[in-house]
Design a protein around this motif. Structure first.
Motif, PDB file in Angstrom:
ATOM      1  N   ALA A  71      -3.186  -3.781   4.696  1.00 43.10           N
ATOM      2  CA  ALA A  71      -1.819  -3.350   4.415  1.00 43.10           C
ATOM      3  C   ALA A  71      -1.817  -2.001   3.697  1.00 43.10           C
ATOM      4  CB  ALA A  71      -1.101  -4.400   3.578  1.00 43.10           C
ATOM      5  N   GLY A  72      -2.772  -1.805   2.786  1.00 47.28           N
ATOM      6  CA  GLY A  72      -2.871  -0.528   2.081  1.00 47.28           C
ATOM      7  C   GLY A  72      -3.201   0.613   3.022  1.00 47.28           C
ATOM      8  N   ASP A  73      -4.113   0.372   3.965  1.00 44.22           N
ATOM      9  CA  ASP A  73      -4.452   1.408   4.955  1.00 44.22           C
ATOM     10  C   ASP A  73      -3.248   1.772   5.807  1.00 44.22           C
ATOM     11  OD1 ASP A  73      -7.046   1.523   4.050  1.00 44.22           O
ATOM     12  OD2 ASP A  73      -7.869   0.267   5.660  1.00 44.22           O
ATOM     13  N   LYS A  74      -2.472   0.765   6.183  1.00 40.78           N
ATOM     14  CA  LYS A  74      -1.279   1.012   6.999  1.00 40.78           C
ATOM     15  C   LYS A  74      -0.266   1.861   6.225  1.00 40.78           C
ATOM     16  CE  LYS A  74       2.098  -1.426   9.814  1.00 40.78           C
ATOM     17  NZ  LYS A  74       2.575  -2.742  10.262  1.00 40.78           N
ATOM     18  N   ARG A  75      -0.070   1.542   4.953  1.00 35.64           N
ATOM     19  CA  ARG A  75       0.866   2.317   4.126  1.00 35.64           C
ATOM     20  C   ARG A  75       0.354   3.736   3.899  1.00 35.64           C
ATOM     21  NH1 ARG A  75       2.394  -0.753  -1.159  1.00 35.64           N
ATOM     22  NH2 ARG A  75       3.468   1.221  -1.490  1.00 35.64           N
TER      23      ARG A  75
END
Length: 109
Positions: A71-75
């Motif tokens: 999720a952090g990579d996507k953000r």
């Protein structure tokens, strides 16, 4: 130090270290000679830390680490789209050419 020339087509350890050293030095040169890029790198690092902390707080369990990182990579990719790098291709190639004129490779063998 070993005389291992590398295995299965991989570069020898000292060649790999030399390449990594050049890449780090080139990145430092870009940041030193392109103030807008340096400032953007600082903002991106701060955003990355903030996003990671928020995702880890939202998913604190050990078994949720993978989902938090994803999720952090996507953000962070979304942040990159909203805040493009000021380093143009012309700047990139110009700075690399300037760097190659002054760079002296470090011997790791």
């Amino acid at each position: 130090m070993s005389n291992n020339p590398g295995k299965k087509g991989k570069p020898a350890p000292w060649v790999k270290r030399s390449q990594e050293h050049r890449e780090r030095a080139l990145q430092e040169y870009r940041r030193a000679n392109h103030p807008a890029y340096d400032e953007w790198c600082h903002r991106r690092t701060e955003a990355s830390i903030q996003i990671r902390n928020e995702e880890e707080a939202a998913q604190p369990e050990f078994w949720q680490i993978g989902a938090a990182l994803k999720a952090g990579d996507k953000r962070l990719r979304a942040w990159d789209k909203a805040n493009p790098s000021p380093l143009s291709w012309e700047d990139y190639t110009r700075l690399e050419a300037e760097f190659d004129k002054v760079y002296v490779p470090k011997d790791f063998s």
